[in-house]
Design an enzyme around this catalytic site. Sequence first.
Site, mmCIF file in Angstrom:
data_model
loop_
_atom_site.group_PDB
_atom_site.id
_atom_site.type_symbol
_atom_site.label_atom_id
_atom_site.label_comp_id
_atom_site.label_asym_id
_atom_site.label_seq_id
_atom_site.Cartn_x
_atom_site.Cartn_y
_atom_site.Cartn_z
ATOM 1 C CB ALA A 163 6.714 -0.474 0.896
ATOM 2 C CD GLN B 156 1.622 6.570 4.485
ATOM 3 O OE1 GLN B 156 2.434 6.108 5.186
ATOM 4 N NE2 GLN B 156 1.717 7.659 3.987
ATOM 5 C CB SER B 157 3.576 -0.644 2.243
ATOM 6 O OG SER B 157 4.394 -1.895 2.706
ATOM 7 C CG ASN B 158 3.824 -0.460 8.634
ATOM 8 O OD1 ASN B 158 4.397 0.758 8.874
ATOM 9 N ND2 ASN B 158 2.809 -1.016 9.140
ATOM 10 C CB ALA C 194 -0.889 0.058 1.367
#
Length: 346
Positions: A93, A89-91, A87
């Site tokens: 990534a 706001q992916s943690n 996403a």
Amino acid sequence: MSTAAPPPTPRQRLDALPSAPLGAWPTPLQRLERFTAATGPAEGTEVWIKRDDVQGVALAGNKVRKFELVLGQALADGYDTLVTTGAAQSNSARAGAASAAAVGMGCVLLLSGHPPPQPTANLLLDRLLGAEIRFAGDASWSELNRGVDELVAELARAGRKALAAPVGCSSPLGALGFARAFLELDAQLTAAGVDPSAIVHTTTSGGTHAGLLVGRALTGRSVRLIGVDAAAMFPRAGDALAGLAHDAATLIGLDLDLRPDDIEVISTQLGARYGAHTRAANDAISVLARTEAIIADPIYSGKGLAGLIELVSSGSLAGPVVFWHTGGYHALFEPGHGTPVADGSR
Ligand SMILES: Cc1ncc(COP(=O)(O)O)c(C=O)c1O
């Protein structure tokens, strides 16, 4: 007469996997006296917390354990770039971008959604960490994973050797990071003389849960592993987790055939969808903050914590119980989450 050395055991094979030194291990294990009292559990219940929100690399979280093994192998095989996804706001990534920077590799992120006018929270960190960011628009989880493979091929045409890590870094090798994590916790529990009835954690792409299942099989410890689903990513979580745990175990020569029914996942804390805030998670975050000064987030760890409170306060779990804090407080600083659409919804 010479005798051949015995083949390495699964545990020896796990220990021998190449690993990039990213985290500061072990993460703390703490007893939460005031939080336990505030959740009003049955007599004798004790909540403990495993703090993967506290680590060595760029604001931490559960994905660092996975990237240690994935990038360890990538470095051993001469890769120069990590390509991963999630996403906006992916943690995961963000942890990928941080992990790649920490070992001197390039990083390309494929994120769902569209570029915001001002990057905030994890997206701001992705940029600070030097990741190249591509936006995929309204993509599903599986479209993101396919997009990663296409990016790897594109980078290869440009002469780069890029390695793909799927959503959540939940490849079989990534999941083994949580088999190692289980061994870490096992040693801490033994040292503290604590024998928990359950470990409760947030689950989405499944690598955390699958790895813990492998670790539990390696130690033989009898403890329930309960995932609190925060994404409904799989039509049948039990099948997906049993398959991932099996594939991860196979990498270290362990035959792990779990039935989907052996896998405990609760779906009561998801709310409207992945990324949607819930009252229960918000309340859980505030109880933990006020009683213990530990910060959880509304998208992942807050939902897991709400699941733990649900189980403890209804009397479904008693005695010592461990909440595995998987990190992710960055989402507190971002009002919208840029969520992928559900597979098959379009
Ligand atoms: C903070 C946090 N907790 C838990 C999870 C779920 O872990 P897994 O994807 O291994 O199921 C994630 C996944 O992104 C996460 O970011």
